[in-house]
Design a protein around this motif. Structure first.
Motif, short mmCIF file in Angstrom:
data_model
loop_
_atom_site.label_atom_id
_atom_site.label_comp_id
_atom_site.label_asym_id
_atom_site.label_seq_id
_atom_site.Cartn_x
_atom_site.Cartn_y
_atom_site.Cartn_z
N VAL A 72 0.85 -1.19 0.00
CA VAL A 72 0.00 0.00 0.00
C VAL A 72 0.89 1.25 0.00
CG1 VAL A 72 -1.72 1.30 1.31
CG2 VAL A 72 -1.83 -1.20 1.24
N PRO A 73 0.66 2.18 -0.92
CA PRO A 73 1.50 3.38 -0.97
C PRO A 73 1.44 4.17 0.34
CG PRO A 73 0.17 3.19 -2.96
CD PRO A 73 -0.33 2.16 -2.00
N GLY A 74 2.58 4.67 0.77
CA GLY A 74 2.64 5.52 1.95
C GLY A 74 3.08 4.82 3.22
N THR A 75 3.35 3.50 3.16
CA THR A 75 3.80 2.80 4.36
C THR A 75 5.30 2.98 4.56
OG1 THR A 75 4.24 0.74 3.16
CG2 THR A 75 2.02 1.04 4.05
N ARG A 76 5.70 2.99 5.81
CA ARG A 76 7.13 3.08 6.11
C ARG A 76 7.85 1.79 5.74
NH1 ARG A 76 8.30 6.47 11.68
NH2 ARG A 76 7.27 8.41 11.01
N LEU A 77 7.15 0.68 5.82
CA LEU A 77 7.75 -0.59 5.42
C LEU A 77 8.15 -0.56 3.95
CD1 LEU A 77 5.45 -3.21 7.21
CD2 LEU A 77 7.91 -2.90 7.55
N ARG A 78 7.29 -0.01 3.12
CA ARG A 78 7.62 0.08 1.70
C ARG A 78 8.75 1.08 1.46
NH1 ARG A 78 3.45 1.27 -3.38
NH2 ARG A 78 5.02 1.00 -5.01
N ALA A 79 8.76 2.17 2.23
CA ALA A 79 9.82 3.16 2.07
C ALA A 79 11.18 2.58 2.45
CB ALA A 79 9.50 4.39 2.92
N LYS A 80 11.21 1.75 3.49
CA LYS A 80 12.48 1.19 3.96
C LYS A 80 12.93 0.00 3.13
CE LYS A 80 13.10 3.91 7.53
NZ LYS A 80 14.26 4.86 7.58
N LEU A 81 11.98 -0.89 2.80
CA LEU A 81 12.34 -2.14 2.12
C LEU A 81 12.31 -2.00 0.59
CD1 LEU A 81 10.33 -4.62 4.36
CD2 LEU A 81 12.77 -4.06 4.50
N GLY A 82 11.57 -1.06 0.09
CA GLY A 82 11.49 -0.87 -1.35
C GLY A 82 10.48 -1.79 -2.03
N HIS A 83 10.60 -3.07 -1.79
CA HIS A 83 9.74 -4.06 -2.46
C HIS A 83 9.31 -5.13 -1.44
CE1 HIS A 83 10.84 -2.31 -6.35
NE2 HIS A 83 12.05 -2.19 -5.82
N PRO A 84 8.40 -4.76 -0.52
CA PRO A 84 8.02 -5.69 0.55
C PRO A 84 7.27 -6.92 0.06
CG PRO A 84 6.60 -3.75 0.56
CD PRO A 84 7.70 -3.48 -0.42
N VAL A 85 6.61 -6.83 -1.11
CA VAL A 85 5.82 -7.97 -1.60
C VAL A 85 6.71 -9.17 -1.86
CG1 VAL A 85 4.37 -8.82 -3.47
CG2 VAL A 85 3.98 -6.54 -2.55
N VAL A 86 7.80 -8.97 -2.59
CA VAL A 86 8.66 -10.11 -2.92
C VAL A 86 9.40 -10.62 -1.68
CG1 VAL A 86 8.93 -9.63 -5.37
CG2 VAL A 86 10.43 -8.50 -3.74
N ILE A 87 9.64 -9.75 -0.71
CA ILE A 87 10.22 -10.23 0.56
C ILE A 87 9.20 -11.10 1.28
CG2 ILE A 87 11.16 -9.54 2.79
CD1 ILE A 87 12.16 -6.99 1.50
N GLY A 88 7.93 -10.69 1.26
CA GLY A 88 6.88 -11.51 1.85
C GLY A 88 6.73 -12.85 1.17
N VAL A 89 6.85 -12.87 -0.16
CA VAL A 89 6.78 -14.13 -0.90
C VAL A 89 7.95 -15.03 -0.52
CG1 VAL A 89 6.86 -15.17 -3.19
CG2 VAL A 89 5.47 -13.13 -2.81
N GLN A 90 9.13 -14.45 -0.34
CA GLN A 90 10.29 -15.24 0.09
C GLN A 90 10.02 -15.92 1.43
OE1 GLN A 90 14.08 -13.10 -0.07
NE2 GLN A 90 13.25 -11.81 -1.69
N LEU A 91 9.48 -15.14 2.38
CA LEU A 91 9.19 -15.69 3.71
C LEU A 91 8.11 -16.76 3.64
CD1 LEU A 91 9.93 -15.44 6.68
CD2 LEU A 91 8.23 -13.63 6.90
N TRP A 92 7.09 -16.52 2.83
CA TRP A 92 6.00 -17.49 2.64
C TRP A 92 6.54 -18.79 2.04
CZ3 TRP A 92 4.46 -19.12 -2.30
CH2 TRP A 92 3.29 -19.89 -2.36
N ALA A 93 7.41 -18.69 1.04
CA ALA A 93 7.96 -19.88 0.39
C ALA A 93 8.86 -20.67 1.34
CB ALA A 93 8.74 -19.47 -0.86
N VAL A 94 9.70 -19.97 2.10
CA VAL A 94 10.58 -20.64 3.06
C VAL A 94 9.76 -21.38 4.11
CG1 VAL A 94 12.25 -20.25 4.91
CG2 VAL A 94 12.56 -19.12 2.71
#
Length: 273
Positions: free
Chosen positions: A174-196
């Protein structure tokens, strides 16, 4: 006066795998009898079961549903059933998400030739077809899995916990989150965690294929995206905590609904069962 209707339970007979296999109308392989005690509960493999005359197998919810329904005997692996083929085709269709990783120039040429509107139509359509084939193929292959290793029981509970931050990271797009500002691409990081998480809790060939492919894709996608950000000198704002609260609440809510209700229906596995 009509005779009184009997309320006694149907007679039960012990059925083993050899006897049950003789009742198949066609050839197939059966390694266990699967009983599902409730509609949304996980199916439990057993080596023998008691048959209720005219009703089905004792311990299976279809045998006691009250409408006379009964579990039909059918092999889980009839010859020629294209379950693994469907799964692999689904992964190939879904690989359109890799266009910006491995075929950025081809993607740009397609958009220049056919227009961005057609790309935006073809891209989600191929992804939806791929996702549907993955869900169906994976669910079907799980009925007769080729087990490579046997994960410990606690890994299922660990996977259920690890997927919570994965859902939150995906919602942080979601635009405007600090998580997105810090991580840049939180979706693919979430997919990595989900896959692991799913690789830890599952040891079949289909699990390795699906979650391994998603893990490799997510890592490659994150590296490629960060490289593009550096080349384009992308600068993101600081974000607001309010949008992070929305992402956390929304992600946790979707995680709960999916884990508690949808996961068992789609894949036959209840994470908290």
């Amino acid at each position: 006066m009509p005779p009184a209707r009997s309320t006694a339970e149907p007679a039960a007979e012990l059925v083993d795998l050899r006897t049950l296999t003789r009742r198949f109308a066609r050839a197939g392989r059966l390694e266990a009898i699967l009983l599902r005690p409730a509609q949304r509960a996980a199916a439990q493999p057993v080596s023998e079961a008691r048959a209720l005359a005219g009703r089905g197998l004792a311990g299976d919810h279809r045998a006691v549903c009250g409408r006379g329904a009964r579990r039909r005997c059918a092999p889980h692996n009839p010859p020629g059933e294209p379950r693994m083929t469907a799964l692999i085709l689904g992964l190939l269709f879904f690989s359109t998400h890799s266009a910006r990783i491995f075929a950025e120039d081809n993607r740009a040429q397609y958009i220049a030739h056919y227009g961005r509107a057609k790309w935006k139509l073809a891209y989600p359509l191929a992804s939806a077809i791929g996702l549907g084939l993955i869900v169906w193929g994976y669910g079907a292959v799980r009925l007769d899995p080729l087990v490579l290793w046997a994960p410990a029981t606690w890994t299922r509970h660990l996977a259920a916990v690890l997927t919570l931050p994965a859902f939150i990271l995906i919602a942080a797009y979601v635009p405007g989150t600090r998580l997105r500002a810090k991580l840049g691409h939180p979706v693919v990081i979430g997919v990595q965690l989900w896959a692991v998480a799913h690789l830890l809790a599952n040891g079949a060939l289909a699990d390795l294929l699906v979650f391994g492919c998603f893990l490799v894709w997510a890592i490659a996608s994150f590296v490629a995206a960060r490289r593009r950000d550096g080349a384009q000198r992308v600068v993101r704002g600081d974000g607001a905590l309010g949008w992070d609260a929305v992402a956390v609440g929304g992600g946790a809510g979707v995680w709960f609904v999916f884990a508690r209700h949808l996961h068992g229906v789609l894949f036959g596995v209840v994470p908290f069962g």
